[in-house]
Structures are given as C-alpha cells and as structure tokens.
Design an enzyme around this catalytic site. Structure first.
Site, PDB file in Angstrom:
ATOM      1  N   ASP A  23     -19.855  46.935 -11.246  1.00 22.97           N
ATOM      2  CA  ASP A  23     -19.212  45.615 -11.261  1.00 22.97           C
ATOM      3  C   ASP A  23     -19.107  45.026 -12.663  1.00 22.97           C
ATOM      4  O   ASP A  23     -19.531  43.885 -12.912  1.00 22.97           O
ATOM      5  CB  ASP A  23     -19.972  44.637 -10.360  1.00 22.97           C
ATOM      6  CG  ASP A  23     -20.199  45.177  -8.958  1.00 22.97           C
ATOM      7  OD1 ASP A  23     -19.314  45.893  -8.458  1.00 22.97           O
ATOM      8  OD2 ASP A  23     -21.252  44.890  -8.372  1.00 22.97           O
ATOM      9  N   GLU A 183     -12.265  41.699  -2.777  1.00 20.98           N
ATOM     10  CA  GLU A 183     -13.448  41.260  -3.511  1.00 20.98           C
ATOM     11  C   GLU A 183     -13.175  41.209  -5.008  1.00 20.98           C
ATOM     12  O   GLU A 183     -12.184  41.739  -5.495  1.00 20.98           O
ATOM     13  CB  GLU A 183     -14.609  42.222  -3.255  1.00 20.98           C
ATOM     14  CG  GLU A 183     -15.062  42.292  -1.818  1.00 20.98           C
ATOM     15  CD  GLU A 183     -16.158  43.319  -1.631  1.00 20.98           C
ATOM     16  OE1 GLU A 183     -17.135  43.001  -0.937  1.00 20.98           O
ATOM     17  OE2 GLU A 183     -16.053  44.440  -2.168  1.00 20.98           O
TER      18      GLU A 183
END
Length: 519
Positions: A23, A183
């Site tokens: 991420d 997301e």
C-alpha cells in the site's frame, strides 16, 4: 505535454522496496521523494522512506512511534494500520490512515518527515483508506473507501485541516468499475482536470487500478474503460498489481508506486506484498502504467530518472542484510508485534547486547508479546543470532523465529521444561503447533539459524559456530499469506528474536549478542 526524453536508457530493479511493504503512498517535497507503507499489527507504525532518484530508498523513521498515536494492545494480526496516504502542502507533511480496530480514520502532521509527528487528528467519516487532497482554492478534501465487497465505493467531503472537522456532508463520488472492493481512492488535479483513481477487484489475482476524470472535484467522473494497471490476465512473475499512487518529478515526468507480489511457481510468496515503481505514460489526457502488457517487470528500462547521481549509491539502503551488533540505538527497520511492554526490551541493560524478558503471552497469542524483528526481503537468505539464555523457571523460553502471524510461525531456541533446559524447535501451521526437536542442553550460549529457500525454512543451532545441528524444517508455503485459514493475512514474513514465560512473566533475561541477515 510530456517533455522530450533523453536517448540513453537506465536499468533499475523491481521491487524498489522488497519484502512486506504494501500500500505505498508517495509525495515529492523539495529535493526528495518520500514514501510510506502499511504496517498493520506492527509497531512502530507506518515506515517512512526518502529518495532522490525513486530507486534507492533510505528509511528515515516511522510515523507512528508513540503509544499515544497508536495503541495496538489487543489487535489481531492484519488489523491495525491500513493504507496510509502521504501528502505535502505549504511546508507541512500529512499522513492520513486507518486504525481499523482502534480510533478509525485520522491524520498526523510534521514539518520534518523524520519526526516527530503530531498526535492523531480524527476525522468523522469513511471506512478505510482515506486520502487527502489540497485544492488550488485552499479547500481540503478527504476521499475514503466506504462499504464492503461489491457495495464498496468512495465518499468525499471537505474538512478543516487544522481540526479535522467536517465542513460538508460526505458524498458518494466513485463506484469503481463494478468489481468488488473499490479501495485506496486518491483525488488529483492535473492540467486543470480532477482525476479519481482507485484499486478494484481485491488485493489478489483480480487486483487492478482504475481511473476517472472530471472538471469538478466531486465529479461526475468519466471512467476510463480499461484498467490502467493490472497483470490479471498474464502469466507473469509479478502479480496482484494495484493500490497505486502518482507523483510528478522535477523533469515533469510522472511515476506510479504500487503493490505487487512475486509469486513462486507454486503460487505463493512468503515475502507478501511489495512496493514497485513504473513510469506513467500520458495519452489523450489519460495516465497509463501497464494494462496486461507486462511492461512492469523485475528489470525495468527507462530513459531517465529524477537524479543522475543517487543519494545512496550502489545498493538499496532499505535492504536489511548484514550484522547488527546491538552497540547503538536500534534502527528504524526494527519492529515489534504490537506495542512492546515496558522493560521487555533493552539495549542498555547490558551494553552490546539486546536483552529481552518474556511476557505471559507467547507467539500464538493475541497480546503483548516480546518479539522484535525485521522484514524478510529475500527468498534465499539465512538469519543467525547469538543468544545467551539459561532459563530458571518452567515455561521460560527464548529464541529465533520466522513469523507470519499467530497461526503461522517457526521457532527454535531454549526452553525450560520439567526442570531441564532444552534446545527445541517448534512449527506452528494453520494454528496447530508441534515440537519437532527437543534435546537437553547445558550450553550458556547458542547460535541459532533459520535458512530460507523458495520452498522451506531450515532450523539449526550450534554451540561453537562451526558444528551445526539440524533441528527441523518447515514448508515455506505455510508461512505465506496465501495459506491463511481463520483470517485473511495482509502481511509478509518477519524474522525476529523473542522471549516468553508461557503464562507468566519471565524473570530470566535472554541476551542476544548479534543478529545477522545474509543473502
């Protein structure tokens, strides 16, 4: 218009941050790029790196390094800190993220990215993966994921950046491409247009990055019909690409950082999700990275990088190989499972040694355990430690461990059982533990070693550093995130030193003279 590129070519290796660094989020501030990653149940949280050329990265700290910022006491593995986003505006750095079982969405600020960072400023809306956008008119927007699975979407609202107070009601601004788990949304303004970019498809084989654009910050966003980044239809050594962030360098060239996984031939990787880098090509106002073309590779060729002379030449400063003699303060690459208990870990109690005291909880428990380690960054590696430990009470143990989570870990060391001190090796697979070696010892000092290959971990020990006793081995697959049973795993393997009293606090110190990571 993209600037004209030079004719020379430059090679660099992906991933730029090998090992469990998922991420990624990136920002450019003056002469450096800065990058952060998710940290989940590990403390301190949110490692932060800097680079001048996007290839060579130096970890300069961890954003969340105080319990007042991050309390992970009762959080299970793969809970904790999800998907940070890093932004820079008018001399201040902002890191916004989610503490999924704690205080929810919040951000912290700093004028020096190495810290100290502020106490958390909480924000009211959003599920996970919040991001910040500073518009030209001074307005500040939060964009965040909301909902679950196929109902997942992005919401957006304006905040007072000084307080975190919402200045508008949240609006649904992005539904993704119809796939599950929209997301990691980010809002950008590039050449007068607003771009909404997010991941879709879940963080596995169907993972992809999608984008839309509008002339207004709240849209509606015209979605580009294809993913701008994915390998979902390719037989390729890098899979699961997505969760990207964009950055412009001082040449006017654009780049993307994103997560990916290097799968073995058998379809797993103990290293977990890693950080990759690729150039962004603009075509008719749309950014493109790699839509099933295979241009994101392990060996990348580009025409130029932001800097011709890297700040940290010849090697990745983020690589943790080498020997740690515990002669000085521990570097920022060392991490604990949850917040460490006071007095459980010291490098000053006996100078030149790392001293650990076991807590009541052990490696299979959710609680405050005594474990300090580093991410595994290579499939082929060996990890060796010199330990002095003579347990005095039944249940006391200490040693060397390769850890995925509570359900998957291998360790070897010394423990006291029925009044005898025993060298032992234990394998925990899918939540079930078994002792695979046990032999009595009178040694005061032992060298412990775990050797990693693509398929297995080999455990051995030695009293003299020359003659080694094999005490067991375990399949690498069992440590991989793909082999979870009870709960999805978002992390990768971490190798560490640990101690436990197995039900009571240990009064016997385990002292480690050195730890060595060799590839």
């Amino acid at each position: 218009m993209m600037p004209q590129l030079q004719s020379q070519t430059i090679h660099y290796a992906n991933p730029i941050l090998p090992g469990f660094y998922p991420d990624p989020s990136i920002v450019k501030a003056e002469d450096y790029f800065y990058l952060v990653c998710s940290s989940f149940e590990y403390f301190p949280g949110v490692p932060i790196f800097r680079s001048r050329d996007l290839i060579h990265w130096e970890q300069i700290g961890n954003v969340l390094d105080r319990m007042s910022q991050l309390d992970l006491t009762d959080q299970k593995s793969s809970d904790g800190i999800y998907a940070p986003a890093l932004r820079y505006y008018q001399g201040t750095f902002y890191m916004i993220t989610t503490d999924v079982r704690g205080i929810g969405n919040f951000y912290v600020t700093a004028t020096n990215p190495a810290g100290p960072w502020s106490e958390p400023i909480r924000i009211p809306y959003g599920g996970i993966d919040p991001s910040l956008f500073f518009d030209d008119d001074g307005k500040v927007y939060v964009t965040a994921q909301q909902g679950a699975d196929y109902n997942s979407h992005a919401i957006q609202y304006e905040i007072d950046i000084a307080t975190g107070e919402a200045l508008s009601e949240p609006q649904v601004v992005w539904h993704g491409d119809g796939g599950p788990w929209t997301e990691g949304p980010h809002l950008y303004k590039i050449n007068g247009m607003y771009y909404m970019m997010s991941a879709s498809g879940g963080t596995a084989k169907e993972h992809r990055e999608i984008i839309g654009r509008s002339d207004k910050p709240y849209g509606p966003f015209e979605r580009y019909p294809e993913p701008i980044l994915t390998h979902r239809n390719l037989d390729h050594p890098i899979q699961y690409l997505g969760h990207a962030d964009l950055v412009e360098d001082h040449h006017g060239d654009w780049w993307a950082v994103f997560l990916g996984v290097r799968l073995t031939e058998e379809g797993y990787s103990v290293l977990g999700r890693e950080t990759f880098l690729a150039p962004v090509i603009w075509n008719e106002g749309w950014p493109h990275i790699d839509n099933n073309e295979g241009t994101v590779s392990l060996d990348m060729v580009v025409q130029r990088l932001p800097m011709t002379v890297p700040a940290i030449p010849e090697s990745h400063a983020s690589i943790v190989e080498g020997r740690e003699d515990f002669d000085a303060e521990l570097g920022p690459q060392w991490l604990f499972v949850r917040n460490p208990s006071e007095g459980a870990c010291s490098i000053t109690e006996k100078p030149g040694f790392l001293t650990l005291y076991g807590q009541e909880s052990g490696l299979s428990d959710v609680g405050q355990i005594t474990f300090i380690g580093r991410r595994q960054q290579h499939l082929q590696a060996s990890f060796t430690a010199s330990m002095s430990f003579v347990p005095a009470a039944d249940g006391e143990e200490a040693g060397l461990c390769i850890r995925r989570d509570e359900d998957a870990h291998y360790e070897l060391g010394v423990r006291r059982s029925e009044g005898r001190n025993m060298i032992f090796a234990r394998l925990t697979v899918r939540g079930e533990s078994r002792i695979v070696h046990e032999s009595e010892t009178e040694a005061d000092v032992l060298r412990l070693r775990i050797e990693s290959t693509e398929k297995e971990y080999k455990l051995s020990c030695s009293a003299d550093g020359e003659n080694w006793l094999s005490v067991g081995s375990g399949a690498a697959r069992a440590i991989s995130p793909e082999d979870f049973v009870h709960k999805m795993c978002f992390t990768g393997a971490v190798v560490g030193l640990y101690a436990t009293g197995n039900g009571q606090a240990s009064r016997t110190p385990a002292r480690f003279d050195w730890f060595e990571y060799v590839i």
